[in-house]
Write a protein that holds these residues in place. Structure first.
Motif, PDB file in Angstrom:
ATOM      1  N   LEU A   1      15.326   5.144 -12.652  1.00 24.25           N
ATOM      2  CA  LEU A   1      14.255   5.117 -11.659  1.00 24.25           C
ATOM      3  C   LEU A   1      13.114   4.218 -12.130  1.00 24.25           C
ATOM      4  CD1 LEU A   1      13.068   6.117  -9.013  1.00 24.25           C
ATOM      5  CD2 LEU A   1      12.256   8.165 -10.199  1.00 24.25           C
ATOM      6  N   PHE A   2      12.826   4.265 -13.427  1.00 25.62           N
ATOM      7  CA  PHE A   2      11.816   3.360 -13.985  1.00 25.62           C
ATOM      8  C   PHE A   2      12.232   1.900 -13.774  1.00 25.62           C
ATOM      9  CE2 PHE A   2      10.941   0.565 -17.601  1.00 25.62           C
ATOM     10  CZ  PHE A   2       9.563   0.477 -17.537  1.00 25.62           C
ATOM     11  N   THR A   3      13.478   1.580 -14.077  1.00 20.12           N
ATOM     12  CA  THR A   3      13.976   0.208 -13.918  1.00 20.12           C
ATOM     13  C   THR A   3      13.919  -0.225 -12.461  1.00 20.12           C
ATOM     14  OG1 THR A   3      15.470   0.511 -15.800  1.00 20.12           O
ATOM     15  CG2 THR A   3      15.948  -1.324 -14.301  1.00 20.12           C
TER      16      THR A   3
ATOM     17  N   LEU B   1       0.810  -1.216   0.000  1.00 17.63           N
ATOM     18  CA  LEU B   1       0.000   0.000   0.000  1.00 17.63           C
ATOM     19  C   LEU B   1       0.842   1.264   0.000  1.00 17.63           C
ATOM     20  CD1 LEU B   1      -2.903  -0.855   2.486  1.00 17.63           C
ATOM     21  CD2 LEU B   1      -3.017  -0.683  -0.007  1.00 17.63           C
ATOM     22  N   THR B   2       2.010   1.213   0.635  1.00 13.87           N
ATOM     23  CA  THR B   2       2.833   2.429   0.756  1.00 13.87           C
ATOM     24  C   THR B   2       3.945   2.451  -0.294  1.00 13.87           C
ATOM     25  OG1 THR B   2       4.141   1.316   2.472  1.00 13.87           O
ATOM     26  CG2 THR B   2       2.336   2.718   3.209  1.00 13.87           C
ATOM     27  N   ASP B   3       4.895   1.553  -0.187  1.00 19.97           N
ATOM     28  CA  ASP B   3       5.956   1.536  -1.194  1.00 19.97           C
ATOM     29  C   ASP B   3       5.418   1.092  -2.545  1.00 19.97           C
ATOM     30  OD1 ASP B   3       8.681   2.227  -1.496  1.00 19.97           O
ATOM     31  OD2 ASP B   3       9.209   0.121  -1.726  1.00 19.97           O
ATOM     32  N   GLY B   4       4.237   0.472  -2.550  1.00 20.55           N
ATOM     33  CA  GLY B   4       3.626   0.053  -3.803  1.00 20.55           C
ATOM     34  C   GLY B   4       3.323   1.219  -4.724  1.00 20.55           C
ATOM     35  N   PHE B   5       2.777   2.309  -4.168  1.00 24.54           N
ATOM     36  CA  PHE B   5       2.502   3.440  -5.063  1.00 24.54           C
ATOM     37  C   PHE B   5       3.794   4.155  -5.458  1.00 24.54           C
ATOM     38  CE2 PHE B   5       1.338   5.480  -0.870  1.00 24.54           C
ATOM     39  CZ  PHE B   5       2.353   6.433  -0.814  1.00 24.54           C
ATOM     40  N   ASP B   6       4.853   4.038  -4.635  1.00 24.00           N
ATOM     41  CA  ASP B   6       6.161   4.556  -5.062  1.00 24.00           C
ATOM     42  C   ASP B   6       6.646   3.808  -6.299  1.00 24.00           C
ATOM     43  OD1 ASP B   6       6.137   6.228  -2.877  1.00 24.00           O
ATOM     44  OD2 ASP B   6       7.379   4.930  -1.644  1.00 24.00           O
ATOM     45  N   LEU B   7       6.547   2.474  -6.256  1.00 24.84           N
ATOM     46  CA  LEU B   7       6.952   1.655  -7.410  1.00 24.84           C
ATOM     47  C   LEU B   7       6.078   1.965  -8.611  1.00 24.84           C
ATOM     48  CD1 LEU B   7       7.493  -1.805  -5.640  1.00 24.84           C
ATOM     49  CD2 LEU B   7       9.249  -0.158  -6.314  1.00 24.84           C
ATOM     50  N   GLY B   8       4.783   2.172  -8.371  1.00 30.31           N
ATOM     51  CA  GLY B   8       3.886   2.495  -9.464  1.00 30.31           C
ATOM     52  C   GLY B   8       4.213   3.835 -10.102  1.00 30.31           C
ATOM     53  N   VAL B   9       4.471   4.843  -9.274  1.00 33.04           N
ATOM     54  CA  VAL B   9       4.820   6.176  -9.804  1.00 33.04           C
ATOM     55  C   VAL B   9       6.131   6.112 -10.580  1.00 33.04           C
ATOM     56  CG1 VAL B   9       5.543   8.503  -9.143  1.00 33.04           C
ATOM     57  CG2 VAL B   9       3.533   7.464  -8.066  1.00 33.04           C
ATOM     58  N   GLY B  10       7.133   5.396 -10.049  1.00 33.99           N
ATOM     59  CA  GLY B  10       8.405   5.264 -10.757  1.00 33.99           C
ATOM     60  C   GLY B  10       8.242   4.578 -12.102  1.00 33.99           C
ATOM     61  N   SER B  11       7.367   3.574 -12.158  1.00 40.81           N
ATOM     62  CA  SER B  11       7.133   2.868 -13.414  1.00 40.81           C
ATOM     63  C   SER B  11       6.370   3.724 -14.419  1.00 40.81           C
ATOM     64  CB  SER B  11       6.347   1.577 -13.147  1.00 40.81           C
ATOM     65  OG  SER B  11       7.060   0.709 -12.291  1.00 40.81           O
ATOM     66  N   LEU B  12       5.563   4.641 -13.920  1.00 37.51           N
ATOM     67  CA  LEU B  12       4.783   5.524 -14.798  1.00 37.51           C
ATOM     68  C   LEU B  12       5.593   6.726 -15.292  1.00 37.51           C
ATOM     69  CD1 LEU B  12       1.422   5.637 -12.787  1.00 37.51           C
ATOM     70  CD2 LEU B  12       1.719   4.653 -15.062  1.00 37.51           C
TER      71      LEU B  12
ATOM     72  N   ARG C   1      16.980   3.141  -7.151  1.00 33.11           N
ATOM     73  CA  ARG C   1      16.000   4.172  -6.781  1.00 33.11           C
ATOM     74  C   ARG C   1      16.612   5.315  -5.985  1.00 33.11           C
ATOM     75  NH1 ARG C   1      10.351   2.931  -4.568  1.00 33.11           N
ATOM     76  NH2 ARG C   1      11.413   1.636  -3.036  1.00 33.11           N
ATOM     77  N   PRO C   2      17.272   5.060  -4.850  1.00 33.46           N
ATOM     78  CA  PRO C   2      17.849   6.188  -4.114  1.00 33.46           C
ATOM     79  C   PRO C   2      18.899   6.940  -4.907  1.00 33.46           C
ATOM     80  CG  PRO C   2      18.598   4.101  -3.200  1.00 33.46           C
ATOM     81  CD  PRO C   2      17.475   3.777  -4.136  1.00 33.46           C
ATOM     82  N   VAL C   3      19.695   6.198  -5.700  1.00 29.64           N
ATOM     83  CA  VAL C   3      20.715   6.865  -6.522  1.00 29.64           C
ATOM     84  C   VAL C   3      20.044   7.775  -7.540  1.00 29.64           C
ATOM     85  CG1 VAL C   3      22.633   6.508  -8.116  1.00 29.64           C
ATOM     86  CG2 VAL C   3      22.306   4.936  -6.203  1.00 29.64           C
ATOM     87  N   SER C   4      18.963   7.296  -8.140  1.00 29.96           N
ATOM     88  CA  SER C   4      18.257   8.105  -9.145  1.00 29.96           C
ATOM     89  C   SER C   4      17.642   9.349  -8.525  1.00 29.96           C
ATOM     90  CB  SER C   4      17.160   7.262  -9.810  1.00 29.96           C
ATOM     91  OG  SER C   4      17.694   6.120 -10.421  1.00 29.96           O
ATOM     92  N   PHE C   5      17.027   9.200  -7.362  1.00 30.27           N
ATOM     93  CA  PHE C   5      16.447  10.351  -6.669  1.00 30.27           C
ATOM     94  C   PHE C   5      17.513  11.411  -6.378  1.00 30.27           C
ATOM     95  CE2 PHE C   5      12.849   7.539  -5.297  1.00 30.27           C
ATOM     96  CZ  PHE C   5      11.825   8.356  -5.739  1.00 30.27           C
ATOM     97  N   LYS C   6      18.660  10.964  -5.886  1.00 30.37           N
ATOM     98  CA  LYS C   6      19.684  11.898  -5.409  1.00 30.37           C
ATOM     99  C   LYS C   6      20.498  12.527  -6.538  1.00 30.37           C
ATOM    100  CE  LYS C   6      18.699  10.951  -1.088  1.00 30.37           C
ATOM    101  NZ  LYS C   6      18.011  11.942  -0.223  1.00 30.37           N
ATOM    102  N   TYR C   7      20.750  11.760  -7.607  1.00 28.27           N
ATOM    103  CA  TYR C   7      21.682  12.235  -8.626  1.00 28.27           C
ATOM    104  C   TYR C   7      21.014  12.872  -9.838  1.00 28.27           C
ATOM    105  CZ  TYR C   7      25.830  10.274  -6.440  1.00 28.27           C
ATOM    106  OH  TYR C   7      26.855  10.026  -5.574  1.00 28.27           O
ATOM    107  N   ARG C   8      19.715  12.641 -10.013  1.00 26.50           N
ATOM    108  CA  ARG C   8      19.066  13.085 -11.235  1.00 26.50           C
ATOM    109  C   ARG C   8      19.271  14.568 -11.535  1.00 26.50           C
ATOM    110  NH1 ARG C   8      15.057  15.868 -13.257  1.00 26.50           N
ATOM    111  NH2 ARG C   8      13.991  15.078 -15.125  1.00 26.50           N
ATOM    112  N   SER C   9      19.082  15.418 -10.551  1.00 28.77           N
ATOM    113  CA  SER C   9      19.128  16.865 -10.789  1.00 28.77           C
ATOM    114  C   SER C   9      20.475  17.492 -10.453  1.00 28.77           C
ATOM    115  CB  SER C   9      18.016  17.552  -9.972  1.00 28.77           C
ATOM    116  OG  SER C   9      16.745  17.130 -10.410  1.00 28.77           O
TER     117      SER C   9
END
Length: 382
Positions: free
Chosen positions: A126-128, A27-38, A103-111
């Motif tokens: 992040l999608f992967t 319910l919680t990390d699930g929507f994180d995975l869903g948002v990343g996939s979208l 995921r954490p690497v993508s969040f931190k390094y993207r910008s």
């Protein structure tokens, strides 16, 4: 020492708590995975993608606590299950963990750099890191229902006889795709609550609708496979619910269609698959009516129903064996000791409410839509 709860009751409670933790993770990390996939499909510009990322940016780390709690519960309450699954599915676990590290690497390094190629690379990373775990978790559940290829010797040492590619069977792929569709719907529902209104939500509505329809179809296909695809196990001998843990004391046989037995024995269990279907339909209705509460409530109910269906269908099995049914692990033969389960229950009764209270407080503080305008004024956003 006499304990207030008998061994069988504690085993049943911990089976239920394991389900609660897995549902909490979905319910919680699930929507994180869903948002990343979208992400690559609903957001086209850099601002849109930053806005989508920041709908989960403040809470994704805390949501992963449920994943850790679930793993810890398996280790402490069901040591046989932990030993067999984490060693047998080692390569699959390694694949999931490698993806989750992205995921954490993508969040931190993207910008960190303004280069469009640099940011596009991390968006796809992040999608992967979101899509692969969503798929593999579902494939793993499918394999659990099919039975894992392991056996126990007379000293209760486990021997795994499978391989990574062998995990990808027709039924497990149905389960994997169902997991992806379920989490895409959940992620789309979350974006309908958190993302600003505009092109992103229009694209999300379309993809979320497709995901919801696929979830309904794949859930039905999984049910038909359970009924007619030769899947299932059944305990044939006497069961000692109070006895010490030793899987080899249980007599088990492969029994096609046996995963449906519990629904005729306990009709109330039909609530779970009903929630799976009805929740998805409600989520779809919320998408079309542009009602964020309806969409998220429906996707949440569907997630609870689908995961509960797996647990209730298999009860009392936790991890059956496809090569040696006699080695199958159940609620009654694979737990920790009576005293261990009781001490853990006391700790859980103290700390789980604190986790829930803190999580509720965090979400109440961070509630509200994320906008592209805030990206220019809030230095804390990704």
């Amino acid at each position: 020492m006499d304990l207030p709860l008998d061994f069988a009751t504690l085993r049943l409670i911990w089976w239920g708590l394991l389900g609660v933790l897995l549902i909490g993770f979905a319910l919680t990390d699930g929507f994180d995975l869903g948002v990343g996939s979208l992400l690559p499909f609903v957001a086209k510009t850099d601002e849109e993608r930053r806005m989508v990322i920041n709908t989960v940016g403040a809470t994704w780390e805390g949501n992963q606590v449920w994943f850790i709690l679930g793993g810890g519960a398996i280790f402490a309450a069901w040591p046989f299950v932990y030993a067999v699954s984490f060693s047998g599915f080692y390569l699959a676990m390694f694949l999931v963990l490698s993806a989750l590290i992205l995921r954490p690497v993508s969040f931190k390094y993207r910008s960190k750099r303004p280069s469009p190629k640099w940011r596009s690379f991390w968006d796809w990373a992040l999608f992967t890191g979101s899509f692969v775990p969503a798929l593999v978790f579902g494939v793993a559940v499918g394999n659990v229902m099919l039975g894992a290829p392991f056996r126990l010797d007379s000293d209760l040492r486990s021997f795994y006889e499978g391989n990574l590619l062998g995990l990808f069977t027709p039924f497990s792929l149905i389960a994997g795709l169902l997991s992806v569709a379920m989490l895409l719907l959940h992620g789309a529902a979350w974006l309908s609550i958190k993302a600003e209104k505009g092109p992103v939500l229009d694209r999300t509505r379309l993809i979320g609708t497709v995901a919801g329809l696929l979830a309904v179809v794949l859930f039905a296909a999984g049910g038909l496979y359970m009924a007619y695809g030769g899947v299932g196990f059944r305990i044939t001998g006497a069961v000692d619910m109070q006895g010490f843990s030793n899987p080899l004391r249980t007599t088990v046989e492969a029994a096609p269609g046996a995963w449906l037995d519990n629904y005729s024995r306990y009709p109330w269990m039909m609530i779970a698959p009903t929630l799976g279907f009805v929740g998805a339909v409600v989520g779809l209705a919320g998408m079309w009516l542009r009602s964020a509460p309806l969409a998220f409530g429906g996707s949440s109910l569907s997630t609870v129903g689908i995961i509960s269906t797996v647990g209730l269908s298999m009860f009392p099995f936790i991890l059956p064996s496809s090569v040696d049914p006699q080695s199958s692990l159940t609620v009654w033969n694979a737990s920790s000791s009576h005293l261990t389960l009781f001490i853990m229950l006391i700790c859980t009764a103290i700390f789980l409410p604190l986790v829930l209270i803190y999580t509720t407080w965090v979400y109440s503080v961070l509630w509200g839509r994320t906008s592209t305008a805030a990206l220019k004024t809030n230095p804390d956003l990704y």
